[in-house]
Design an enzyme around this catalytic site. Structure first.
Site, PDB file in Angstrom:
ATOM      1  N   GLU A   1       7.272 -22.006   7.822  1.00 60.61           N
ATOM      2  CA  GLU A   1       7.422 -21.234   9.054  1.00 60.61           C
ATOM      3  C   GLU A   1       8.503 -21.820   9.957  1.00 60.61           C
ATOM      4  O   GLU A   1       9.159 -21.094  10.709  1.00 60.61           O
ATOM      5  CB  GLU A   1       6.088 -21.192   9.813  1.00 60.61           C
TER       6      GLU A   1
ATOM      7  N   GLU B   1       0.806  -1.222   0.000  1.00 52.17           N
ATOM      8  CA  GLU B   1       0.000   0.000   0.000  1.00 52.17           C
ATOM      9  C   GLU B   1       0.839   1.273   0.000  1.00 52.17           C
ATOM     10  O   GLU B   1       0.306   2.373  -0.170  1.00 52.17           O
ATOM     11  CB  GLU B   1      -0.949  -0.011   1.203  1.00 52.17           C
TER      12      GLU B   1
END
Length: 304
Positions: free
Chosen positions: A116, A85
């Site tokens: 992970e 953004e």
């Protein structure tokens, strides 16, 4: 790394939401809302550390450095969201703020098994993005022990980058690797272990603060207007012109002319109108002012 989560605050059972499975929809929502209301205060407690991270990011940007987020699962997705953004909101180069998730782009929507838990993958991703001493690397992990994030932070530290940790538990494994450690302890989740909830909300608030404050201090905002935005669709074209109007008070015809002459660059159009100069001079003033509109206007007044 051995897995022991019993002691983590984020893995405790929330006594306030016991028997939530027996509640009505409205009562479930009320309980969630009560817990969510605690997040802001937890973030507030971290303000000194967040401020230090902002100062580090601004210093990094000044020497051509980058901000890179590394996370797994929800934490990785939030880093990608914040990074993605920045270009439309502040006109940044897409390479200036980068979000990296364990498992790569596939993991944005689907879990990538084992990613992970792979510390070496975190290290190799840091190398893949050629992290260096000018960069700020932010590791994000609710537990504060995600091996992928730990690996990324370790490697970034070896490369002399500024390393920031964002976690939701105190005294996490990330603390020893971070130049700046932000631990927003929001307490047990509404549903045990669902750290996409309060922990995720706190992380998003912190990342928003980091980039917003850094962009303001980098000249991307005039007054409280995002004057470096990109007019990439019809709505944003309307917003761009409205920002010029709010900053200058000019009439529609003047705004339209400046917007076109500036190549649809809001900052430049504002300086053109407020100083009364053509696009070339407005561009020169902004360059001289390091992109700060207010400083460009002051420079113009001094040079008159």
């Amino acid at each position: 790394m051995s897995i022991d989560i019993k002691h983590l605050t984020s893995e405790q059972q929330n006594e306030n939401t016991r028997h939530i499975d027996q509640q009505s929809a409205i009562d479930i929502l009320k309980l969630i809302n009560i817990e969510d209301s605690k997040v802001s205060n937890a973030v507030k407690e971290c303000m000194p550390e967040i401020s230090k991270s902002v100062e580090a990011i601004v210093s990094s940007f000044k020497v051509g450095g980058r901000l890179l987020y590394f996370g797994a699962g929800t934490s990785g997705r939030l880093g990608i969201l914040d990074a993605s953004e920045c270009p439309p909101t502040y006109g940044t180069n897409p390479s200036q703020v980068i979000g990296v998730i364990a498992g790569g782009p596939t993991a944005i929507q689907n879990a990538v098994e084992g990613a992970e838990d792979n510390e070496d993958l975190g290290k190799s991703d840091v190398d893949r993005f050629e992290v260096n001493e000018r960069d700020v690397v932010v590791g994000i992990s609710a537990s504060g022990r995600s091996p992928y994030v730990i690996g990324a932070m370790k490697r970034a530290l070896e490369l002399n980058a500024t390393v920031v940790g964002v976690a939701n538990n105190q005294n996490s494994a990330m603390r020893d690797l971070a130049s700046i450690m932000i631990e927003a302890v929001v307490g047990p989740e509404v549903v045990l272990g669902s750290t996409r909830m309060k922990a995720g909300t706190a992380q998003k608030m912190i990342l928003n603060m980091m980039t917003t404050a850094s962009m303001i201090l980098s000249g991307k905002v005039y007054d409280n207007l995002m004057v470096d935005m990109q007019s990439s669709n019809k709505k944003l074209v309307v917003r761009a012109k409205r920002l010029i109007e709010m900053a200058t008070g000019a009439d529609e015809e003047t705004i339209q002319q400046a917007y076109e002459d500036s190549g649809h660059h809001v900052k430049t159009a504002i300086v053109m109108i407020l100083v009364g100069v053509p696009v070339e001079e407005a561009t020169r003033l902004l360059e001289q002012a390091d992109g700060f509109v207010r400083k460009a206007i002051l420079l113009a007044n001094v040079q008159v």
